[in-house]
Design an enzyme around this catalytic site. Sequence first.
Site, PDB file in Angstrom:
ATOM      1  N   SER A  13      -0.552  10.199   4.154  1.00  0.00           N
ATOM      2  CA  SER A  13      -1.795  10.740   4.682  1.00  0.00           C
ATOM      3  C   SER A  13      -2.856   9.651   4.846  1.00  0.00           C
ATOM      4  CB  SER A  13      -2.271  11.880   3.768  1.00  0.00           C
ATOM      5  OG  SER A  13      -3.352  12.575   4.326  1.00  0.00           O
ATOM      6  N   ASP A  57      -2.169  -2.501  12.515  1.00  0.00           N
ATOM      7  CA  ASP A  57      -2.118  -2.487  13.976  1.00  0.00           C
ATOM      8  C   ASP A  57      -3.174  -3.384  14.598  1.00  0.00           C
ATOM      9  OD1 ASP A  57      -0.035  -0.760  13.813  1.00  0.00           O
ATOM     10  OD2 ASP A  57      -0.970   0.898  14.896  1.00  0.00           O
ATOM     11  N   LYS A 109       2.999  11.602   6.608  1.00  0.00           N
ATOM     12  CA  LYS A 109       2.216  12.835   6.501  1.00  0.00           C
ATOM     13  C   LYS A 109       0.913  12.640   7.258  1.00  0.00           C
ATOM     14  CE  LYS A 109      -0.038  15.853   3.109  1.00  0.00           C
ATOM     15  NZ  LYS A 109      -0.391  16.008   1.675  1.00  0.00           N
TER      16      LYS A 109
END
Length: 361
Positions: A201, A212, A226
Site C-alpha cells: 500500500s 521511478d 496492494k
Amino acid sequence: QLEGVGIQLQYTTDTALIIYVIPKSPAAKAGLLPGDFITKVNGVATSRILNSDISFADRVSGKAGTRVKIKLFRPLNGKVIEKTIERRSIPFTSTTNSFLTDEKTGYIKLSIFSSNSYEELKSSITSLQKEGMEQLIIDLRDNGGGLLDQAVKIANEFLPKGKLITFTNGEKRKKQSYKANGKGTFLELPLVLLVNENSASASEVLAAALMDNQRAKTVGVSTYGKGLVQETYILSNKASLNITIARYYTPKGKCIQKPYGGDLKDSAYGVQPNFTVDQSSISYPYYSLFRDASKLDLYQQNWKASLPSASEFAKLKITSQDSAGYFTALGMMIYGPNELPTLILSQDKVFQTAQEVLTVK
C-alpha cells in the site's frame, strides 16, 4: 493513539512474553522489560486466560484511567514482580528505530504510515543530520501501509517540483495525480529503501515514487501488490461496506494492485526493487541475529545460567516466529536498544547491499 499499558507480547502455549515496551508508556514507567514473562493478570493465571474465550490482550489493555494488576517473572534474576499499572493513552510511534550505523549512514525503520509518520520521519532525519549523517537507508520491510497522504508528504520531501508521486484511476472515477511541490527539505540526500513481500500500500507508493523518478534505489524482494482506493459506507444495520472505486499507479503508469488470486511473484504488479536480495527468513532486522539453528534449544534452556556474548548472540538463527520473539526480547534485555540494532544489521544481507549501493556514486 492506543489505550493500554504499552507492551507487545509473544504467546506460547501457557505463557506470555513481553518482547517490546513502548518508551515512556505506563509499562515502561512501571519498570517492565522485554524478556519478562506475565504469569497472572488481575489474579488470573496466564495459562487459564490463554485457554479462555477472552483474549489475553483484552485483559491487559483497557480504557485510559483504569488499572490492571500484573504478576511477572524476570528470568534474568529469577525474581517474581507484581505491578499495578494505570492504563493511559499512548501515542503510536511509526519510526521504531533511528540511529547512525556508521559515521555518515543513517538508518530509520518506518513500521506504519500513521497520522504522525511524516513529522516523525522528518524529525528523525533532521536529528541524524545533526549527528553527521550524509546518506540514509529507510527500512519499509513489513510495513503494510496506512495513510496515503503521509506517503505523499514523505515522497515530496525528496522529489523536485513537478515530479509525479502517484496517481489514481478508476472506471467511474477521474484520474487524480499527486505531484511534488519542490519545497522538500532533503532533495539532495542520498537514499536507499529496503522492501520485502510484506511492504504494501503506502509503502509501495513511496518506494515506486522515489524509484521511478530515479531519486532512490530499492533493495529487497518484490512487494505485496496492494493499491486499492476504497470508500466505506455504513449500512442501516451498522455494518460497513467497502467499495473499490479506483487503483493506485506508479509514476511510470504501472498498477500496484495485484489481481485477486494473483501470483505474489507476478512482476506485473507491486514494486520490483532495483537490487533483489532474498532474505525471506529475516524479514525484520531484529530477526537476523540468529545464525545457528543447532544452538536454539540449548540457549532456550540455558540462557539464564550462561548468557551469550554479543558475538555469540549474532551467530544464532531463528527457526520460528516464537523463537524470534524470544531471542529479540532476550537481546533487548541484555544489550539494550542502542547496541543491539547495529549488531543485528551487521548480519542483514539486505541492509549490507543497501550500504554497498550507497557507496557507488
